[in-house]
Enzyme design. Structure first.
Site, PDB file in Angstrom:
ATOM      1  N   HIS A 175     -94.442  -8.573 -22.014  1.00 13.90           N
ATOM      2  CA  HIS A 175     -94.033  -9.760 -21.265  1.00 13.90           C
ATOM      3  C   HIS A 175     -92.718 -10.231 -21.870  1.00 13.90           C
ATOM      4  O   HIS A 175     -92.495 -10.047 -23.071  1.00 13.90           O
ATOM      5  CB  HIS A 175     -95.028 -10.903 -21.446  1.00 13.90           C
ATOM      6  CG  HIS A 175     -96.424 -10.596 -21.033  1.00 13.90           C
ATOM      7  ND1 HIS A 175     -97.368 -10.119 -21.897  1.00 13.90           N
ATOM      8  CD2 HIS A 175     -97.043 -10.749 -19.838  1.00 13.90           C
ATOM      9  CE1 HIS A 175     -98.513  -9.968 -21.262  1.00 13.90           C
ATOM     10  NE2 HIS A 175     -98.349 -10.329 -20.008  1.00 13.90           N
ATOM     11  N   ASP A 206     -93.357 -12.093 -25.042  1.00 18.32           N
ATOM     12  CA  ASP A 206     -93.847 -11.342 -26.212  1.00 18.32           C
ATOM     13  C   ASP A 206     -92.677 -11.032 -27.131  1.00 18.32           C
ATOM     14  O   ASP A 206     -92.853 -10.836 -28.335  1.00 18.32           O
ATOM     15  CB  ASP A 206     -94.461  -9.982 -25.815  1.00 18.32           C
ATOM     16  CG  ASP A 206     -95.699 -10.123 -24.947  1.00 18.32           C
ATOM     17  OD1 ASP A 206     -96.303 -11.200 -24.961  1.00 18.32           O
ATOM     18  OD2 ASP A 206     -96.036  -9.139 -24.250  1.00 18.32           O
ATOM     19  N   MET A 211     -92.859  -0.320 -19.331  1.00 23.18           N
ATOM     20  CA  MET A 211     -93.183  -1.347 -18.331  1.00 23.18           C
ATOM     21  C   MET A 211     -92.841  -2.721 -18.886  1.00 23.18           C
ATOM     22  O   MET A 211     -93.007  -2.970 -20.082  1.00 23.18           O
ATOM     23  CB  MET A 211     -94.676  -1.251 -17.992  1.00 23.18           C
ATOM     24  CG  MET A 211     -95.209  -2.275 -17.027  1.00 23.18           C
ATOM     25  SD  MET A 211     -95.737  -3.823 -17.821  1.00 23.18           S
ATOM     26  CE  MET A 211     -97.493  -3.536 -18.022  1.00 23.18           C
ATOM     27  N   GLU A 241    -101.015  -6.157  -9.989  1.00 20.00           N
ATOM     28  CA  GLU A 241    -102.270  -5.997 -10.747  1.00 20.00           C
ATOM     29  C   GLU A 241    -103.317  -6.988 -10.250  1.00 20.00           C
ATOM     30  O   GLU A 241    -103.244  -8.179 -10.538  1.00 20.00           O
ATOM     31  CB  GLU A 241    -101.975  -6.228 -12.236  1.00 20.00           C
ATOM     32  CG  GLU A 241    -103.198  -6.058 -13.107  1.00 20.00           C
ATOM     33  CD  GLU A 241    -102.884  -6.244 -14.591  1.00 20.00           C
ATOM     34  OE1 GLU A 241    -101.709  -6.141 -14.993  1.00 20.00           O
ATOM     35  OE2 GLU A 241    -103.833  -6.499 -15.337  1.00 20.00           O
ATOM     36  N   LYS A 288    -106.918  -8.983  -9.908  1.00 17.47           N
ATOM     37  CA  LYS A 288    -107.993  -9.441 -10.790  1.00 17.47           C
ATOM     38  C   LYS A 288    -108.784 -10.500 -10.026  1.00 17.47           C
ATOM     39  O   LYS A 288    -108.187 -11.359  -9.387  1.00 17.47           O
ATOM     40  CB  LYS A 288    -107.391 -10.024 -12.079  1.00 17.47           C
ATOM     41  CG  LYS A 288    -108.434 -10.421 -13.115  1.00 17.47           C
ATOM     42  CD  LYS A 288    -107.785 -10.871 -14.430  1.00 17.47           C
ATOM     43  CE  LYS A 288    -108.849 -11.226 -15.452  1.00 17.47           C
ATOM     44  NZ  LYS A 288    -108.294 -11.642 -16.744  1.00 17.47           N
ATOM     45  N   GLU A 335    -106.635  -2.223 -13.156  1.00 24.63           N
ATOM     46  CA  GLU A 335    -107.181  -2.317 -14.523  1.00 24.63           C
ATOM     47  C   GLU A 335    -108.688  -2.111 -14.526  1.00 24.63           C
ATOM     48  O   GLU A 335    -109.410  -2.718 -13.727  1.00 24.63           O
ATOM     49  CB  GLU A 335    -106.835  -3.679 -15.128  1.00 24.63           C
ATOM     50  CG  GLU A 335    -107.513  -3.889 -16.481  1.00 24.63           C
ATOM     51  CD  GLU A 335    -107.017  -5.096 -17.259  1.00 24.63           C
ATOM     52  OE1 GLU A 335    -105.804  -5.345 -17.268  1.00 24.63           O
ATOM     53  OE2 GLU A 335    -107.861  -5.780 -17.862  1.00 24.63           O
ATOM     54  N   HIS A 368    -110.823  -5.292 -14.582  1.00 27.12           N
ATOM     55  CA  HIS A 368    -110.761  -6.175 -13.417  1.00 27.12           C
ATOM     56  C   HIS A 368    -111.651  -5.691 -12.272  1.00 27.12           C
ATOM     57  O   HIS A 368    -112.364  -6.489 -11.653  1.00 27.12           O
ATOM     58  CB  HIS A 368    -109.307  -6.329 -12.950  1.00 27.12           C
ATOM     59  CG  HIS A 368    -108.414  -6.931 -14.004  1.00 27.12           C
ATOM     60  ND1 HIS A 368    -107.074  -7.116 -13.812  1.00 27.12           N
ATOM     61  CD2 HIS A 368    -108.674  -7.373 -15.261  1.00 27.12           C
ATOM     62  CE1 HIS A 368    -106.537  -7.669 -14.903  1.00 27.12           C
ATOM     63  NE2 HIS A 368    -107.503  -7.818 -15.797  1.00 27.12           N
ATOM     64  N   ASP A 388    -103.793   0.055 -16.164  1.00 25.94           N
ATOM     65  CA  ASP A 388    -104.234  -0.679 -17.361  1.00 25.94           C
ATOM     66  C   ASP A 388    -105.620  -0.179 -17.733  1.00 25.94           C
ATOM     67  O   ASP A 388    -106.619  -0.478 -17.051  1.00 25.94           O
ATOM     68  CB  ASP A 388    -104.285  -2.193 -17.092  1.00 25.94           C
ATOM     69  CG  ASP A 388    -102.922  -2.854 -17.261  1.00 25.94           C
ATOM     70  OD1 ASP A 388    -101.923  -2.136 -17.488  1.00 25.94           O
ATOM     71  OD2 ASP A 388    -102.850  -4.095 -17.169  1.00 25.94           O
ATOM     72  N   ASP A 441    -113.356 -11.005 -18.732  1.00 25.35           N
ATOM     73  CA  ASP A 441    -112.462  -9.882 -19.044  1.00 25.35           C
ATOM     74  C   ASP A 441    -112.518  -9.580 -20.542  1.00 25.35           C
ATOM     75  O   ASP A 441    -112.018 -10.345 -21.355  1.00 25.35           O
ATOM     76  CB  ASP A 441    -111.035 -10.297 -18.644  1.00 25.35           C
ATOM     77  CG  ASP A 441    -110.052  -9.145 -18.662  1.00 25.35           C
ATOM     78  OD1 ASP A 441    -110.465  -8.009 -18.909  1.00 25.35           O
ATOM     79  OD2 ASP A 441    -108.864  -9.408 -18.417  1.00 25.35           O
ATOM     80  N   ASP A 473    -111.527  -6.623 -22.229  1.00 24.62           N
ATOM     81  CA  ASP A 473    -110.409  -5.855 -22.822  1.00 24.62           C
ATOM     82  C   ASP A 473    -110.841  -5.001 -24.005  1.00 24.62           C
ATOM     83  O   ASP A 473    -110.176  -4.966 -25.051  1.00 24.62           O
ATOM     84  CB  ASP A 473    -109.282  -6.801 -23.275  1.00 24.62           C
ATOM     85  CG  ASP A 473    -108.557  -7.454 -22.109  1.00 24.62           C
ATOM     86  OD1 ASP A 473    -108.577  -6.883 -21.012  1.00 24.62           O
ATOM     87  OD2 ASP A 473    -107.976  -8.538 -22.315  1.00 24.62           O
ATOM     88  N   ASP A 524    -104.346  -1.750 -21.896  1.00 25.66           N
ATOM     89  CA  ASP A 524    -104.286  -3.218 -21.893  1.00 25.66           C
ATOM     90  C   ASP A 524    -105.627  -3.687 -22.447  1.00 25.66           C
ATOM     91  O   ASP A 524    -106.545  -4.029 -21.699  1.00 25.66           O
ATOM     92  CB  ASP A 524    -104.045  -3.765 -20.491  1.00 25.66           C
ATOM     93  CG  ASP A 524    -103.931  -5.294 -20.507  1.00 25.66           C
ATOM     94  OD1 ASP A 524    -103.874  -5.871 -21.607  1.00 25.66           O
ATOM     95  OD2 ASP A 524    -103.906  -5.896 -19.421  1.00 25.66           O
TER      96      ASP A 524
HETATM   97  C1  GCO Z   1    -105.255 -10.092 -18.157  1.00 25.98           C
HETATM   98  C2  GCO Z   1    -104.247  -9.102 -17.603  1.00 25.98           C
HETATM   99  C3  GCO Z   1    -102.951  -9.086 -18.374  1.00 25.98           C
HETATM  100  C4  GCO Z   1    -101.857  -8.364 -17.632  1.00 25.98           C
HETATM  101  C5  GCO Z   1    -100.555  -8.541 -18.315  1.00 25.98           C
HETATM  102  C6  GCO Z   1     -99.462  -7.720 -17.725  1.00 25.98           C
HETATM  103  O1  GCO Z   1    -106.378  -9.989 -17.739  1.00 25.98           O
HETATM  104  O2  GCO Z   1    -104.887 -10.938 -18.973  1.00 25.98           O
HETATM  105  O3  GCO Z   1    -104.833  -7.850 -17.594  1.00 25.98           O
HETATM  106  O4  GCO Z   1    -103.160  -8.518 -19.634  1.00 25.98           O
HETATM  107  O5  GCO Z   1    -102.140  -7.011 -17.524  1.00 25.98           O
HETATM  108  O6  GCO Z   1    -100.217  -9.889 -18.258  1.00 25.98           O
HETATM  109  O7  GCO Z   1     -99.125  -8.209 -16.492  1.00 25.98           O
HETATM  110 MN    MN Z   2    -103.933  -5.969 -17.355  1.00 20.43          MN
HETATM  111 MN    MN Z   3    -107.023  -7.925 -17.885  1.00 15.45          MN
END
Ligand code: GCO
Ligand code: MN
Ligand code: MN
Length: 396
Positions: free
Chosen positions: A64, A67, A98, A191, A193, A227, A230, A255, A265, A267, A297
């Site tokens: 980002h 970041d 990316m 993306e 979600k 992702e 998601h 992702d 989520d 991760d 991700d």
């Molecule tokens: C989440 C998302 C993020 C995005 C990231 C890139 O659930 O927080 O997956 O991690 O992927 O902001 O756009």
């Molecule tokens: Mn993501």
């Molecule tokens: Mn995510």
């Protein structure tokens, strides 16, 4: 740490840049904060993350805007930070594959970014995105991701969804033109979600997003960044979502992570949940000719210190490579090949009726087949799936 060193079996699964593994700066940089507790790890310098990931065999990073460059940095500060990262990338041979915009962290986005009811907020979000696209372009990113983190509602009455989709489309069309105008040669990946942080998010699934892209002014420039977590949160099969995305020529980025069904989520480390889903996903990506980054991700458990974070990153890549090897074994296994034939898997690739003609329709109508006779066969799916399980459990 024992996972990546020593022994022939370990060598076989050692990643190299040719594997195209990438990590978000925010993934290994995740400091372990959650809704119930503060950070358990120190903040990482992005340059240190790049060096360590390079050492582990990654190909590159994603990021980002925030970041790397704090959102209130002066132009001179921005140039210094970007310049330093460029040097680290050159030293390590890593790339920025990316880039994306943080449109969720600052309180200004509490009602959404591109779909905030406040027109001035929408304009600020678009300006921030243009600035972030410039940074991404300068660092060589060819994919730009749009995750609509705050594009949604809690109060149903608070937005007309059709208006929100109009504004989302207007923004995507505007930013496509921006990239064309600047000759950045970037493609956009949306993306989806379903929820979190909002109660309900616009474009909640791969299916919604694919349909939305068809309404854009430059649909060829826009694809998806699906992702694992998601789609799984929605109770959908990520494997099938990615398969349809590929089928529509829209898999621009991915992702990868791990997720238990029906949860927030999580991760988790890639492959750590739903091993069969992860296997079929890797098999699909490897056999499809997808050439984009294999992007993680995900983040390490909150319980971990920095050693655990690097175990996490190495584990994501190692699991991917182990599953890739299993996919090769699947293809070469004679019993599996026979079971696939017994299930008539290759037959699904044959046309059912071909192109319409009055003659072929009449022929079919005259000879439709006998359903009772056709219903007698079995498809051998129990045997087929058991063979898959045995392959994954390591006894084949
Ligand atoms: C989440 C998302 C993020 C995005 C990231 C890139 O659930 O927080 O997956 O991690 O992927 O902001 O756009
Ligand atoms: Mn993501
Ligand atoms: Mn995510």
């Amino acid at each position: 740490m024992v996972l990546t060193t020593g022994g022939a079996a370990h060598e076989a699964y050692r990643p190299t840049s040719a594997d195209k593994f990438t990590f978000g700066l925010w993934t290994v940089g995740n400091a372990g904060r959650d809704t119930f507790g503060s950070e358990t790890r120190p903040r990482l310098d992005p340059n240190d993350s790049v060096r360590k990931l390079a050492e582990l065999g990654a190909y590159g990073i994603s990021m980002h805007d925030d970041d790397l460059v704090p959102y209130d940095a002066s132009p001179a500060e921005r140039d210094r930070i970007v310049g330093r990262l460029k040097e680290t990338l050159a030293d390590t041979g890593m790339v920025v594959a990316m880039a994306t915009t943080n449109l969720f962290g600052h309180p200004v986005f509490k009602d959404g970014a591109f779909t905030s009811n406040d027109r001035a907020v929408r304009r600020y979000a678009i300006a921030k995105t243009m600035r972030a696209i410039d940074i991404g372009a300068e660092l060589g990113a060819k994919i730009y991701v749009f995750w609509g983190g705050r594009e949604g509602v809690e109060a149903m009455a608070s937005k007309r969804p059709g208006d929100a989709l109009d504004r989302f489309r207007e923004t995507m069309d505007f930013l496509c033109e921006y990239v064309i105008d600047r000759k950045y040669g970037m493609r956009f990946a949306m993306e989806p979600k379903p929820n979190e942080p909002r109660g309900d998010t616009f474009l909640p699934t791969v299916g919604h997003a694919l349909a939305f892209i068809g309404t854009l002014a430059h649909p060829e420039m826009v694809g998806l960044n699906p992702e694992t977590a998601h789609e799984t949160m929605s109770g959908l099969s990520f494997y099938h979502a990615v398969a349809q995305t590929l089928w529509q020529g829209k898999l621009f980025h991915i992702d990868l992570n791990g997720q238990k069904i029906g949860r927030y989520d999580q991760d988790l480390r890639f492959g750590s949940e739903g091993i069969k889903d992860a296997f079929f996903l890797v098999k699909l990506l490897e056999e499809s000719g997808y050439e984009g980054p294999r992007h993680f991700d995900a983040h390490s458990y909150r319980s971990e210190n920095m050693e655990g974070v690097w175990d996490f990153a190495a584990g994501c890549m190692r699991t991917y490579l182990i599953l890739k090897e299993k996919a090769k074994r699947f293809a070469a296994d004679p019993e599996i090949t026979a079971a696939l034939a017994a299930a008539s898997v290759p037959e699904l690739a044959l046309p059912s009726v071909g192109r319409y003609s009055a003659k072929s329709a009449a022929e079919l109508a005259a000879n439709p087949g006998d359903p009772n006779e056709l219903a007698r066969r079995g498809y051998g799916n129990e045997r087929l799936d058991q063979l898959v399980m045995e392959l994954l459990m390591g006894v084949r």
